[in-house]
Design a protein around this motif. Structure first.
Motif, PDB file in Angstrom:
ATOM      1  N   SER A  77      59.581  61.676  18.879  1.00  0.00           N
ATOM      2  CA  SER A  77      59.957  63.085  18.980  1.00  0.00           C
ATOM      3  C   SER A  77      58.837  64.021  18.557  1.00  0.00           C
ATOM      4  O   SER A  77      59.023  65.232  18.498  1.00  0.00           O
ATOM      5  N   LYS A  78      57.647  63.480  18.273  1.00  0.00           N
ATOM      6  CA  LYS A  78      56.527  64.328  17.889  1.00  0.00           C
ATOM      7  C   LYS A  78      56.051  65.123  19.095  1.00  0.00           C
ATOM      8  O   LYS A  78      56.223  64.716  20.235  1.00  0.00           O
ATOM      9  N   GLN A  79      55.432  66.256  18.814  1.00  0.00           N
ATOM     10  CA  GLN A  79      54.915  67.102  19.883  1.00  0.00           C
ATOM     11  C   GLN A  79      53.815  66.361  20.644  1.00  0.00           C
ATOM     12  O   GLN A  79      52.941  65.736  20.041  1.00  0.00           O
ATOM     13  N   VAL A  80      53.886  66.423  21.960  1.00  0.00           N
ATOM     14  CA  VAL A  80      52.860  65.818  22.801  1.00  0.00           C
ATOM     15  C   VAL A  80      51.583  66.622  22.607  1.00  0.00           C
ATOM     16  O   VAL A  80      51.602  67.845  22.627  1.00  0.00           O
ATOM     17  N   LYS A  81      50.454  65.922  22.383  1.00  0.00           N
ATOM     18  CA  LYS A  81      49.207  66.651  22.176  1.00  0.00           C
ATOM     19  C   LYS A  81      48.119  66.134  23.099  1.00  0.00           C
ATOM     20  O   LYS A  81      48.083  64.951  23.436  1.00  0.00           O
ATOM     21  N   GLN A  82      47.249  67.048  23.506  1.00  0.00           N
ATOM     22  CA  GLN A  82      46.127  66.690  24.354  1.00  0.00           C
ATOM     23  C   GLN A  82      45.072  65.993  23.508  1.00  0.00           C
ATOM     24  O   GLN A  82      44.838  66.359  22.361  1.00  0.00           O
ATOM     25  N   ILE A  83      44.417  64.961  24.084  1.00  0.00           N
ATOM     26  CA  ILE A  83      43.372  64.229  23.371  1.00  0.00           C
ATOM     27  C   ILE A  83      42.112  64.163  24.221  1.00  0.00           C
ATOM     28  O   ILE A  83      42.144  64.444  25.417  1.00  0.00           O
ATOM     29  N   SER A  84      41.021  63.746  23.604  1.00  0.00           N
ATOM     30  CA  SER A  84      39.741  63.600  24.307  1.00  0.00           C
ATOM     31  C   SER A  84      39.609  62.171  24.847  1.00  0.00           C
ATOM     32  O   SER A  84      40.310  61.265  24.422  1.00  0.00           O
ATOM     33  N   ASN A  85      38.664  61.988  25.772  1.00  0.00           N
ATOM     34  CA  ASN A  85      38.370  60.645  26.273  1.00  0.00           C
ATOM     35  C   ASN A  85      37.869  59.737  25.152  1.00  0.00           C
ATOM     36  O   ASN A  85      38.117  58.543  25.159  1.00  0.00           O
ATOM     37  N   ASP A  86      37.161  60.315  24.181  1.00  0.00           N
ATOM     38  CA  ASP A  86      36.682  59.520  23.044  1.00  0.00           C
ATOM     39  C   ASP A  86      37.843  58.951  22.236  1.00  0.00           C
ATOM     40  O   ASP A  86      37.817  57.799  21.831  1.00  0.00           O
ATOM     41  N   GLU A  87      38.880  59.748  21.996  1.00  0.00           N
ATOM     42  CA  GLU A  87      40.031  59.248  21.256  1.00  0.00           C
ATOM     43  C   GLU A  87      40.768  58.175  22.047  1.00  0.00           C
ATOM     44  O   GLU A  87      41.269  57.218  21.488  1.00  0.00           O
ATOM     45  N   LEU A  88      40.801  58.319  23.354  1.00  0.00           N
ATOM     46  CA  LEU A  88      41.441  57.316  24.213  1.00  0.00           C
ATOM     47  C   LEU A  88      40.750  55.959  24.072  1.00  0.00           C
ATOM     48  O   LEU A  88      41.412  54.924  24.092  1.00  0.00           O
ATOM     49  N   GLN A  89      39.450  55.935  23.887  1.00  0.00           N
ATOM     50  CA  GLN A  89      38.695  54.702  23.820  1.00  0.00           C
ATOM     51  C   GLN A  89      38.689  54.060  22.426  1.00  0.00           C
ATOM     52  O   GLN A  89      38.124  53.008  22.240  1.00  0.00           O
ATOM     53  N   LYS A  90      39.338  54.678  21.445  1.00  0.00           N
ATOM     54  CA  LYS A  90      39.366  54.112  20.084  1.00  0.00           C
ATOM     55  C   LYS A  90      40.174  52.851  20.033  1.00  0.00           C
ATOM     56  O   LYS A  90      41.097  52.635  20.721  1.00  0.00           O
TER      57      LYS A  90
END
Length: 90
Positions: A77-90
């Motif tokens: 139920s947390k708010q959906v947040k935009q992320i960077s490509n760098d965070e996606l690759q973590k």
């Protein structure tokens, strides 16, 4: 869909056991299995927790735009947040 099961299974004295594999996995944003096909990554599912039968799941979801793409982190139920490509690759 391609699923990378991050589980290490062992057999000892006739008993099976499983544990989570914590090794980092790197994956491309585009994959090709033949010369004529190209597949774009759209969702990455993740599990937090040390046990396979409990923990917390969340997902990164891609939205295609005319001039690129943006990724969102979705969890419960947390708010959906935009992320960077760098965070996606973590």
């Amino acid at each position: 869909m391609i699923a990378l099961m991050r589980v290490i299974q062992t057999v000892s004295k006739g008993k099976y056991s499983s544990r989570k594999n914590y090794n980092k996995i790197e994956y491309p944003l585009t994959m090709s299995f033949t010369a004529n096909e190209h597949h774009n990554l759209k969702v990455v599912g993740n599990h937090l927790g040390s046990q396979l039968n409990s923990g917390h799941y969340y997902a990164y979801v891609m939205k295609k735009l005319e001039n690129g793409q943006i990724w969102y982190k979705c969890e419960d139920s947390k708010q959906v947040k935009q992320i960077s490509n760098d965070e996606l690759q973590k």
